[in-house]
Design an enzyme around this catalytic site. Sequence first.
Site, PDB file in Angstrom:
ATOM      1  N   GLU A  45       0.825  -1.209   0.000  1.00 45.54           N
ATOM      2  CA  GLU A  45       0.000   0.000   0.000  1.00 45.54           C
ATOM      3  C   GLU A  45       0.861   1.261   0.000  1.00 45.54           C
ATOM      4  O   GLU A  45       0.530   2.243  -0.659  1.00 45.54           O
ATOM      5  CB  GLU A  45      -0.961   0.010   1.199  1.00 45.54           C
ATOM      6  CG  GLU A  45      -2.076  -1.019   1.123  1.00 45.54           C
ATOM      7  CD  GLU A  45      -2.990  -0.839  -0.097  1.00 45.54           C
ATOM      8  OE1 GLU A  45      -3.013   0.258  -0.682  1.00 45.54           O
ATOM      9  OE2 GLU A  45      -3.673  -1.814  -0.465  1.00 45.54           O
ATOM     10  N   TYR A 128      -5.708   6.647   4.561  1.00 45.40           N
ATOM     11  CA  TYR A 128      -5.924   5.612   3.547  1.00 45.40           C
ATOM     12  C   TYR A 128      -5.203   4.309   3.923  1.00 45.40           C
ATOM     13  O   TYR A 128      -5.790   3.231   3.949  1.00 45.40           O
ATOM     14  CB  TYR A 128      -5.451   6.104   2.170  1.00 45.40           C
ATOM     15  CG  TYR A 128      -5.376   4.958   1.203  1.00 45.40           C
ATOM     16  CD1 TYR A 128      -6.531   4.480   0.599  1.00 45.40           C
ATOM     17  CD2 TYR A 128      -4.176   4.291   0.962  1.00 45.40           C
ATOM     18  CE1 TYR A 128      -6.491   3.378  -0.234  1.00 45.40           C
ATOM     19  CE2 TYR A 128      -4.118   3.195   0.136  1.00 45.40           C
ATOM     20  CZ  TYR A 128      -5.277   2.745  -0.465  1.00 45.40           C
ATOM     21  OH  TYR A 128      -5.235   1.648  -1.270  1.00 45.40           O
ATOM     22  N   ASP A 146      -9.492   5.424  -2.096  1.00 43.01           N
ATOM     23  CA  ASP A 146      -8.432   5.995  -2.930  1.00 43.01           C
ATOM     24  C   ASP A 146      -9.090   6.630  -4.157  1.00 43.01           C
ATOM     25  O   ASP A 146     -10.321   6.756  -4.223  1.00 43.01           O
ATOM     26  CB  ASP A 146      -7.386   4.934  -3.301  1.00 43.01           C
ATOM     27  CG  ASP A 146      -7.967   3.842  -4.187  1.00 43.01           C
ATOM     28  OD1 ASP A 146      -9.199   3.882  -4.487  1.00 43.01           O
ATOM     29  OD2 ASP A 146      -7.212   2.953  -4.607  1.00 43.01           O
TER      30      ASP A 146
END
Length: 365
Positions: A45, A128, A146
């Site tokens: 990520e 996020y 996102d």
Amino acid sequence: MPPSMVPSDAAARLLAWYDRHARRLPWRTPPGGPAPDPYRVWLSEVMLQQTTVAAVIPYFERFLARWPTVDSLAAAPLDDVLVEWAGLGYYARARNLHKCARAVAEQHGGRFPDSEDALRALPGIGAYTAAAVAAIAFGRRATVVDGNVERVMARLFAVIDPLPGSKAELKRLADTLTPADRCGDYAQAVMDLGATICTPRSPSCLACPWQAGCRARLEGIAESLPRKERKADKPVRRGVAFWLRDDSGRVLLRRRPEDGLLGGMTEVPSTPWREGPPWLPDDALAHAPLPGIGWQPLPGVVRHTFTHFHLELAVVAGLTPGAGPQASADGRWVALPALGGEALPTVMRKVVTAAVAGVATRRGP
Ligand code: SF4
């Protein structure tokens, strides 16, 4: 959302689609399978921010091969991490990645915490990434948003207010659909839907599990969403890079300051990068790494775009006799074949390519 699709239906439809169409990625486990290793989820990520899946895969595999656990990454020297990261861009992320690994190793015994709040307290982990790791690695109910997810939500609910002003509303809408079960699969499913079906141009609505409830599709405005406020044009900054070699063919490099853009990365020395007209030769030479060098301009300009500005670098080449002297505390001479092992960011790799080609096509330095 039209009454034909209620939130629980929406999640069930999407998960059924994901069970058949999930992208196979090296940091994932199959749909419905055991949760993946939090270290792999976190690493992927962080790498995926601002970068494509295709670009990330080789980096991810190299990192995993070299540092298979968060403890091994924490024990690595920062410079080694920066070298492996070189080319992925946004180098502050690599520095934060290393800081975060150390924090997990030292403060959490090498195990990532499993809640969004505790994850957010770690260096470099924003809303996020915290939501993604909590949902995907720990099955927590967390709403992961996102750019892909924003696009899907804007279309599904026909949100015509432009981004970035509509961000909070899109997150709220995404949250109304997030189920309590299979949260990790659901988070990855929405991302996959945005990446493969609900694409920015020409969404494949006929293949979409949410087509029946999608307002933008029903209103024929899918492709125009999400709307975006017009961004101000990026300014252009200019500089001059100094490609200096010594008699044995080594090149002078230096380390950028720890703070600021490309912090701690290796660079070909250059003037400051400033807005305005191209540098006058005398002004530029005041920033040369060594005095008394006969600098020769090389053809062309190196162009690179950062988040907030475009950069144009002219390159000048010089030769210093003998073994090059120490130019400054942060400068060092590196043999050309060893440049591949340096933490050179993409813009500096462009400078190296331009300099090598420019020197090869002309006589002199
Ligand atoms: Fe996107 Fe079309 Fe699916 Fe709507 S129906 S979510 S626009 S792919």
